[in-house]
Scaffold this motif. Structure first.
Motif: not given
Length: 226
Positions: A52, A54-55, A95, A98-99, A102-103, A106
């Motif tokens: 995921d 976002t995780d 939202d 973030d995906t 930023t995703g 990450r």
């Protein structure tokens, strides 16, 4: 053997990219939020990993399952819930960013140690013509009528971060792809391209050699001039 990780590979463009890269001889790790929905990817011969974007814990766990990595395809993305100005708020914007943005950061940062061990590291970030301002402002282009602010802004950011990663990683090939207006769940299957045509640019960029382009934005016809 080339080892490839694709995010958002449970369906649509991600799944078709997995199919084509397996067919091209890659060992493909198909990242998805819910591995129980990965039967289609497994049937293709891909290795399913929980990922995921976002995780961070799930990202780190996925990287621990991958012994080596040559190609990273940052495909995961969301359309969001805002499609104009009247339904837009900061949370809707955050939202999507973030995906979609930023995703990518990450996953890419977590993948760098593996990619740096590769003799020919490649990163492909799936962007969109909706993030290309020239097309957003040119009547007649598929992108021109799109009113959504978060999705367009996120894909513009993907194009910019691709250029910056390419500058920072000169031994890598780092590029962005534009699937084009493809018939997917995103648009209610209203696009005029097939799902295979929508992955042409991503697959082409995922299979380049060390002499291939970097810091560029491509659609299925080739380079898009900034």
């Amino acid at each position: 053997m080339t080892t490839t990780l694709i995010t958002g590979a449970n369906r649509s463009l991600g799944l078709e990219t997995a199919r084509r890269l397996v067919e091209a001889g890659h060992t493909v790790f198909a990242g998805m939020r819910d591995p129980s929905g990965g039967d289609d990817a497994r049937a293709l011969g891909a290795h399913v990993v929980r990922l995921d974007v976002t995780d961070q814990d799930s990202i780190d766990g996925a990287m621990a399952e991958i012994p080596e990595l040559d190609v990273l395809v940052n495909n995961a993305g969301v359309l969001g819930r805002s499609f104009g100005v009247d339904d837009l708020d900061a949370a809707a914007m955050a939202d999507v960013l973030d995906t979609n943005v930023t995703g990518i950061v990450r996953v890419t940062q977590a993948a760098l140690p593996l990619l740096r061990r590769s003799a020919a590291p490649v990163i492909v970030n799936v962007a969109s013509g909706v993030g290309f301002t020239r097309w957003l402002t040119t009547p007649g282009h598929d992108e021109y009528p799109v009113p959504s602010i978060p999705y367009a802004a996120s894909k513009a950011a993907v194009i910019a971060l691709t250029v910056q990663y390419a500058k920072n990683l000169p031994t890598f090939r780092v590029n962005a792809s534009d699937p084009g207006y493809t018939a997917t769940e995103f648009n209610g299957f209203g696009g005029h391209q097939t799902i295979t045509e929508g992955t042409d640019a991503t697959v082409a960029l995922a299979t380049i050699g060390t002499d291939g382009p970097t810091g560029e934005f491509h659609d299925r016809r080739g380079r898009i001039e900034y």
